[in-house]
Design an enzyme around this catalytic site. Structure first.
Site, PDB file in Angstrom:
ATOM      1  N   ARG A  34     -33.811 -32.557 -45.768  1.00  0.00           N
ATOM      2  CA  ARG A  34     -33.869 -33.730 -44.894  1.00  0.00           C
ATOM      3  C   ARG A  34     -32.691 -33.739 -43.924  1.00  0.00           C
ATOM      4  O   ARG A  34     -31.560 -33.404 -44.313  1.00  0.00           O
ATOM      5  CB  ARG A  34     -33.861 -35.003 -45.732  1.00  0.00           C
ATOM      6  N   ASP A  35     -32.992 -34.140 -42.680  1.00  0.00           N
ATOM      7  CA  ASP A  35     -31.936 -34.269 -41.663  1.00  0.00           C
ATOM      8  C   ASP A  35     -30.980 -35.394 -42.063  1.00  0.00           C
ATOM      9  O   ASP A  35     -31.391 -36.456 -42.528  1.00  0.00           O
ATOM     10  CB  ASP A  35     -32.562 -34.574 -40.297  1.00  0.00           C
ATOM     11  N   ILE A  36     -29.701 -35.168 -41.859  1.00  0.00           N
ATOM     12  CA  ILE A  36     -28.688 -36.148 -42.273  1.00  0.00           C
ATOM     13  C   ILE A  36     -28.727 -37.407 -41.397  1.00  0.00           C
ATOM     14  O   ILE A  36     -28.307 -38.483 -41.841  1.00  0.00           O
ATOM     15  CB  ILE A  36     -27.284 -35.487 -42.263  1.00  0.00           C
ATOM     16  N   ASN A  93     -35.015 -26.595 -30.919  1.00  0.00           N
ATOM     17  CA  ASN A  93     -34.094 -26.567 -29.783  1.00  0.00           C
ATOM     18  C   ASN A  93     -33.372 -25.220 -29.739  1.00  0.00           C
ATOM     19  O   ASN A  93     -33.094 -24.625 -30.787  1.00  0.00           O
ATOM     20  CB  ASN A  93     -33.068 -27.693 -29.914  1.00  0.00           C
ATOM     21  N   GLU A 101     -27.548 -28.182 -31.347  1.00  0.00           N
ATOM     22  CA  GLU A 101     -26.242 -28.545 -31.911  1.00  0.00           C
ATOM     23  C   GLU A 101     -25.779 -27.517 -32.943  1.00  0.00           C
ATOM     24  O   GLU A 101     -24.599 -27.155 -32.986  1.00  0.00           O
ATOM     25  CB  GLU A 101     -26.375 -29.929 -32.563  1.00  0.00           C
ATOM     26  N   VAL A 102     -26.702 -27.065 -33.776  1.00  0.00           N
ATOM     27  CA  VAL A 102     -26.346 -26.139 -34.860  1.00  0.00           C
ATOM     28  C   VAL A 102     -26.955 -24.761 -34.552  1.00  0.00           C
ATOM     29  O   VAL A 102     -28.177 -24.631 -34.455  1.00  0.00           O
ATOM     30  CB  VAL A 102     -26.872 -26.652 -36.221  1.00  0.00           C
ATOM     31  N   HIS A 106     -33.561 -23.658 -36.614  1.00  0.00           N
ATOM     32  CA  HIS A 106     -34.168 -24.714 -37.423  1.00  0.00           C
ATOM     33  C   HIS A 106     -35.305 -25.331 -36.647  1.00  0.00           C
ATOM     34  O   HIS A 106     -35.228 -25.508 -35.437  1.00  0.00           O
ATOM     35  CB  HIS A 106     -33.150 -25.791 -37.824  1.00  0.00           C
ATOM     36  N   HIS A 108     -37.381 -28.828 -36.497  1.00  0.00           N
ATOM     37  CA  HIS A 108     -37.441 -30.228 -36.929  1.00  0.00           C
ATOM     38  C   HIS A 108     -38.910 -30.579 -37.161  1.00  0.00           C
ATOM     39  O   HIS A 108     -39.756 -30.315 -36.294  1.00  0.00           O
ATOM     40  CB  HIS A 108     -36.937 -31.167 -35.825  1.00  0.00           C
TER      41      HIS A 108
END
Ligand code: 5GP
Length: 122
Positions: A34-36, A93, A101-102, A106, A108
């Protein structure tokens, strides 16, 4: 273009067990958690365990087994989260314009509310 992987990124630390995560699914080559900072009632990130910066890097350089596992893992998470009936969005992304960002690939998976148009106005 060749991609340079930074093994100090946050998802590399999650894969090494240095940072906790709320795991939804783990397979041989993939991890979903799960995304933080969830942007929707369902917001899960699916990452390959291999060191790939973005989707293009993965598509060019991952093995067939990794690509198969990752693709199936994304589908399995959709089923686990029961998002097929009302719909969902996959986002990957990449780079500066993509506002990644990371720097570890990944996807989403977002669902559970109307998600609006694909892109916000610039
Ligand atoms: P990006 O902008 O790179 O596509 O998305 C990175 C996502 O990672 C963001 O939605 C952000 O909330 C999430 N994230 C950043 N750090 C962590 C973390 O330590 N744990 C989890 N579970 N998600 C994180």
């Amino acid at each position: 273009m060749p991609y340079s992987y930074d093994d100090q990124n946050i998802f590399a630390k999650i894969l090494r067990g240095e940072i906790p995560n709320d795991t939804v699914l783990e397979t041989g080559h993939s991890l979903a958690f799960r995304d933080i900072h969830p942007q929707a009632p369902t917001h899960v990130l699916v990452i390959p365990k291999g060191a790939y910066v973005c989707y293009d890097d993965f598509a060019q350089n991952a093995s067939d087994a990794e690509i198969l596992d990752y693709t199936r893992a994304i589908g399995e998470v959709c089923r686990l989260m029961k998002v097929e009936e009302n719909g969902f969005r996959l986002i990957a992304n990449a780079g500066t314009a993509g506002v990644q960002e990371v720097p570890h690939l990944h996807v989403h998976i977002l669902a559970g509310r109307p998600l609006g148009r694909m892109l916000a106005p610039a």
